[in-house]
Design a protein around this motif. Sequence first.
Motif, PDB file in Angstrom:
ATOM      1  N   ASP A   1      -0.442   8.935 -15.533  1.00 58.84           N
ATOM      2  CA  ASP A   1      -0.645   7.556 -15.065  1.00 58.84           C
ATOM      3  C   ASP A   1      -2.131   7.269 -14.872  1.00 58.84           C
ATOM      4  N   ARG A   2      -2.842   8.173 -14.194  1.00 57.27           N
ATOM      5  CA  ARG A   2      -4.262   7.937 -13.917  1.00 57.27           C
ATOM      6  C   ARG A   2      -5.106   8.040 -15.191  1.00 57.27           C
ATOM      7  N   LYS A   3      -4.651   8.872 -16.151  1.00 57.46           N
ATOM      8  CA  LYS A   3      -5.382   8.969 -17.422  1.00 57.46           C
ATOM      9  C   LYS A   3      -5.316   7.614 -18.143  1.00 57.46           C
TER      10      LYS A   3
ATOM     11  N   SER B   1     -13.222  -1.678 -14.912  1.00 58.49           N
ATOM     12  CA  SER B   1     -12.960  -0.250 -15.134  1.00 58.49           C
ATOM     13  C   SER B   1     -11.767   0.158 -14.278  1.00 58.49           C
ATOM     14  N   PHE B   2     -11.057   1.145 -14.727  1.00 58.32           N
ATOM     15  CA  PHE B   2      -9.915   1.721 -14.003  1.00 58.32           C
ATOM     16  C   PHE B   2      -8.816   0.683 -13.791  1.00 58.32           C
ATOM     17  N   GLY B   3      -7.780   0.786 -14.611  1.00 55.20           N
ATOM     18  CA  GLY B   3      -6.657  -0.126 -14.468  1.00 55.20           C
ATOM     19  C   GLY B   3      -6.806  -1.297 -15.420  1.00 55.20           C
TER      20      GLY B   3
ATOM     21  N   GLY C   1       0.532  -8.601 -12.949  1.00 56.71           N
ATOM     22  CA  GLY C   1      -0.026  -7.569 -13.842  1.00 56.71           C
ATOM     23  C   GLY C   1      -0.896  -6.573 -13.099  1.00 56.71           C
ATOM     24  N   TYR C   2      -1.730  -7.050 -12.182  1.00 58.92           N
ATOM     25  CA  TYR C   2      -2.598  -6.150 -11.406  1.00 58.92           C
ATOM     26  C   TYR C   2      -1.726  -5.115 -10.712  1.00 58.92           C
ATOM     27  N   ARG C   3      -2.113  -3.828 -10.821  1.00 55.84           N
ATOM     28  CA  ARG C   3      -1.234  -2.777 -10.294  1.00 55.84           C
ATOM     29  C   ARG C   3      -1.926  -1.873  -9.287  1.00 55.84           C
ATOM     30  N   LYS C   4      -3.197  -2.200  -8.962  1.00 56.46           N
ATOM     31  CA  LYS C   4      -3.924  -1.280  -8.093  1.00 56.46           C
ATOM     32  C   LYS C   4      -3.516  -1.468  -6.630  1.00 56.46           C
ATOM     33  N   THR C   5      -3.955  -0.540  -5.828  1.00 58.75           N
ATOM     34  CA  THR C   5      -3.548  -0.448  -4.434  1.00 58.75           C
ATOM     35  C   THR C   5      -4.800  -0.496  -3.560  1.00 58.75           C
TER      36      THR C   5
ATOM     37  N   ASP D   1      -7.937  -6.433  -4.696  1.00 57.26           N
ATOM     38  CA  ASP D   1      -9.197  -5.711  -4.506  1.00 57.26           C
ATOM     39  C   ASP D   1      -9.658  -5.774  -3.036  1.00 57.26           C
ATOM     40  N   THR D   2     -10.040  -4.592  -2.540  1.00 57.37           N
ATOM     41  CA  THR D   2     -10.405  -4.532  -1.113  1.00 57.37           C
ATOM     42  C   THR D   2     -11.682  -5.312  -0.797  1.00 57.37           C
ATOM     43  N   ALA D   3     -12.577  -5.494  -1.778  1.00 55.68           N
ATOM     44  CA  ALA D   3     -13.789  -6.271  -1.471  1.00 55.68           C
ATOM     45  C   ALA D   3     -13.395  -7.700  -1.081  1.00 55.68           C
TER      46      ALA D   3
ATOM     47  N   PRO E   1       4.940   2.020  -5.026  1.00 53.39           N
ATOM     48  CA  PRO E   1       4.855   3.314  -5.710  1.00 53.39           C
ATOM     49  C   PRO E   1       3.395   3.677  -6.016  1.00 53.39           C
ATOM     50  N   GLN E   2       3.150   4.998  -6.131  1.00 55.70           N
ATOM     51  CA  GLN E   2       1.794   5.468  -6.440  1.00 55.70           C
ATOM     52  C   GLN E   2       1.483   5.356  -7.920  1.00 55.70           C
ATOM     53  N   ILE E   3       2.523   5.329  -8.730  1.00 56.15           N
ATOM     54  CA  ILE E   3       2.321   5.240 -10.177  1.00 56.15           C
ATOM     55  C   ILE E   3       3.233   4.149 -10.731  1.00 56.15           C
TER      56      ILE E   3
ATOM     57  N   PRO F   1       6.270   2.574 -12.950  1.00 49.91           N
ATOM     58  CA  PRO F   1       6.284   1.112 -12.869  1.00 49.91           C
ATOM     59  C   PRO F   1       6.261   0.595 -11.427  1.00 49.91           C
ATOM     60  N   LYS F   2       5.768  -0.656 -11.275  1.00 53.10           N
ATOM     61  CA  LYS F   2       5.697  -1.283  -9.957  1.00 53.10           C
ATOM     62  C   LYS F   2       6.227  -2.716 -10.086  1.00 53.10           C
ATOM     63  N   PRO F   3       7.504  -2.875 -10.410  1.00 54.16           N
ATOM     64  CA  PRO F   3       8.016  -4.224 -10.725  1.00 54.16           C
ATOM     65  C   PRO F   3       7.912  -5.210  -9.557  1.00 54.16           C
TER      66      PRO F   3
ATOM     67  N   HIS G   1       0.849  -1.211   0.000  1.00 58.09           N
ATOM     68  CA  HIS G   1       0.000   0.000   0.000  1.00 58.09           C
ATOM     69  C   HIS G   1       0.872   1.243   0.000  1.00 58.09           C
ATOM     70  N   TYR G   2       0.245   2.411   0.004  1.00 58.29           N
ATOM     71  CA  TYR G   2       0.967   3.652   0.293  1.00 58.29           C
ATOM     72  C   TYR G   2       0.091   4.544   1.151  1.00 58.29           C
ATOM     73  N   ALA G   3       0.738   5.450   1.868  1.00 59.59           N
ATOM     74  CA  ALA G   3       0.046   6.190   2.937  1.00 59.59           C
ATOM     75  C   ALA G   3      -1.171   6.935   2.436  1.00 59.59           C
ATOM     76  N   THR G   4      -1.083   7.536   1.243  1.00 60.81           N
ATOM     77  CA  THR G   4      -2.152   8.430   0.799  1.00 60.81           C
ATOM     78  C   THR G   4      -3.264   7.718   0.027  1.00 60.81           C
ATOM     79  N   SER G   5      -3.229   6.407  -0.042  1.00 57.00           N
ATOM     80  CA  SER G   5      -4.232   5.666  -0.827  1.00 57.00           C
ATOM     81  C   SER G   5      -5.515   5.467  -0.019  1.00 57.00           C
ATOM     82  N   PRO G   6      -6.652   5.983  -0.522  1.00 56.17           N
ATOM     83  CA  PRO G   6      -7.896   5.823   0.237  1.00 56.17           C
ATOM     84  C   PRO G   6      -8.333   4.365   0.402  1.00 56.17           C
ATOM     85  N   PHE G   7      -8.244   3.564  -0.651  1.00 54.43           N
ATOM     86  CA  PHE G   7      -8.652   2.159  -0.490  1.00 54.43           C
ATOM     87  C   PHE G   7      -7.744   1.448   0.518  1.00 54.43           C
ATOM     88  N   SER G   8      -6.486   1.879   0.607  1.00 52.71           N
ATOM     89  CA  SER G   8      -5.607   1.292   1.632  1.00 52.71           C
ATOM     90  C   SER G   8      -6.081   1.695   3.023  1.00 52.71           C
TER      91      SER G   8
HETATM   92  N1  LIG Z   1     -11.712  -1.807  -6.564  1.00 54.58           N
HETATM   93  C1  LIG Z   1     -10.377  -1.612  -6.076  1.00 54.58           C
HETATM   94  C2  LIG Z   1      -9.993  -0.133  -6.232  1.00 54.58           C
HETATM   95  C3  LIG Z   1      -8.561   0.139  -5.791  1.00 54.58           C
HETATM   96  C4  LIG Z   1      -8.078   1.486  -6.295  1.00 54.58           C
HETATM   97  O1  LIG Z   1      -8.627   2.062  -7.245  1.00 54.58           O
HETATM   98  N2  LIG Z   1      -7.019   1.974  -5.667  1.00 54.58           N
HETATM   99  C5  LIG Z   1      -6.380   3.191  -6.132  1.00 54.58           C
HETATM  100  C6  LIG Z   1      -5.586   3.820  -4.993  1.00 54.58           C
HETATM  101  S1  LIG Z   1      -6.587   4.168  -3.580  1.00 54.58           S
HETATM  102  C7  LIG Z   1      -5.367   2.821  -7.166  1.00 54.58           C
HETATM  103  O2  LIG Z   1      -5.123   1.667  -7.408  1.00 54.58           O
HETATM  104  N3  LIG Z   1      -4.739   3.820  -7.783  1.00 54.58           N
HETATM  105  C8  LIG Z   1      -3.696   3.553  -8.724  1.00 54.58           C
HETATM  106  C9  LIG Z   1      -2.469   2.971  -8.105  1.00 54.58           C
HETATM  107  O3  LIG Z   1      -2.291   2.996  -6.870  1.00 54.58           O
HETATM  108  O4  LIG Z   1      -1.651   2.467  -8.845  1.00 54.58           O
HETATM  109  C10 LIG Z   1     -10.292  -2.049  -4.629  1.00 54.58           C
HETATM  110  O5  LIG Z   1     -11.328  -2.098  -3.930  1.00 54.58           O
HETATM  111  O6  LIG Z   1      -9.202  -2.419  -4.188  1.00 54.58           O
END
Ligand SMILES: N[C@@H](CCC(=O)N[C@@H](CS)C(=O)NCC(=O)O)C(=O)O
Length: 311
Positions: free
Chosen positions: A134-136, A266-268, A49-53, A65-67, A35-37, A39-41, A8-15
């Motif tokens: 990155d987010r775009k 969606s997203f990622g 492959g999954y890169r979300k946080t 995924d947090t669910a 990392p927040q963006i 690359p995340k090797p 995770h990282y400190a500023t991530s809401p899902f974290s």
């Molecule tokens: N559905 C995902 C959403 C996770 C999500 O979108 N996290 C944001 C950060 S809070 C993210 O991955 N941002 C891009 C990144 O960190 O690479 C979950 O519940 O885990």
Amino acid sequence: MADLILHHYATSPFSEKVRLILGYKKLAWKSVIIPQIMPKPDLMALTGGYRKTPVLQVGADIYCDTALICDVLEHLAPMPSIYPEPGKGLARTIAQWGDNAVFWAAMAYNFGGTGAADLFGKAPPEAGKAFAEDRKAMSVNMVRHRPADAAAAYKSYLRRMSDMLDDGDYLLGALPTVADFACYHPLWFTRKRTPSRAGVLQLTPAVVDWMDRMAAIGHGEMVVSDANHAIEVAKSSQPQSLLSDSAFQDEHGLPLGSMVSIVSESFGPEPTEGELVAATRTHYSLRRTDERAGTVQVHFPRIGYSMRAAG
Ligand SMILES: N[C@@H](CCC(=O)N[C@@H](CS)C(=O)NCC(=O)O)C(=O)O
């Protein structure tokens, strides 16, 4: 059981959602900052492959995924429950609303006006630009709210939460459920990361009081760790899923053993490929081998993810 490792990282809401549930359940965990963006090797050595946080690792099992992470934490520490009866269906449904409708309205609102300066004002200009690019790329195929549209939606959602708080300290009554953790994290971002936009919260004082109660839950017992340790743990462990449902149930016509690819709806758009070892009512599990992490199982919820034959 192997340690819980949160990537995770400190500023991530899902974290923050997961950190608070770890705190609520009084669980001990190891923290690996990613990392927040891209690359995340190091993360990708585990996920393929999954890169979300965030991502939760337990030995050689990687939960995306947090669910799904919430289900794993509930299994590990059933009390206090985040899905209490009666009404666990309602709690999950409101959690889905928090993680989606509330999250995207809040984020569009947070990044509007002075919000971007709160976030990147002190950073070099390249940092804000790299984040935006990155987010775009992650948002391809998504309709993103514009800040002016998002403001009204965010305020409506805050009023709905305030209404829910008329009857108890938490959204569904006297105790927090998964709904509270999922609705809280986008608001936490407004308050902590874009404070110049946080006046919006003051329109609903009951929500602010609830946020204080949520923040007081804390993050449990955390120990700092690092990616090399996490990868070493994966390599020296045998995959062993903690997810309790295992009966095969699927509509894709892809038998277990197929090579498949799983991607967020969606997203990622980054896919994870591997051998399908479970497709149950609620989740998919893929087995894959990585030269650094060895053989791992990567788990995804079914809701929000799409599976196809690989290639
Ligand atoms: N559905 C995902 C959403 C996770 C999500 O979108 N996290 C944001 C950060 S809070 C993210 O991955 N941002 C891009 C990144 O960190 O690479 C979950 O519940 O885990």
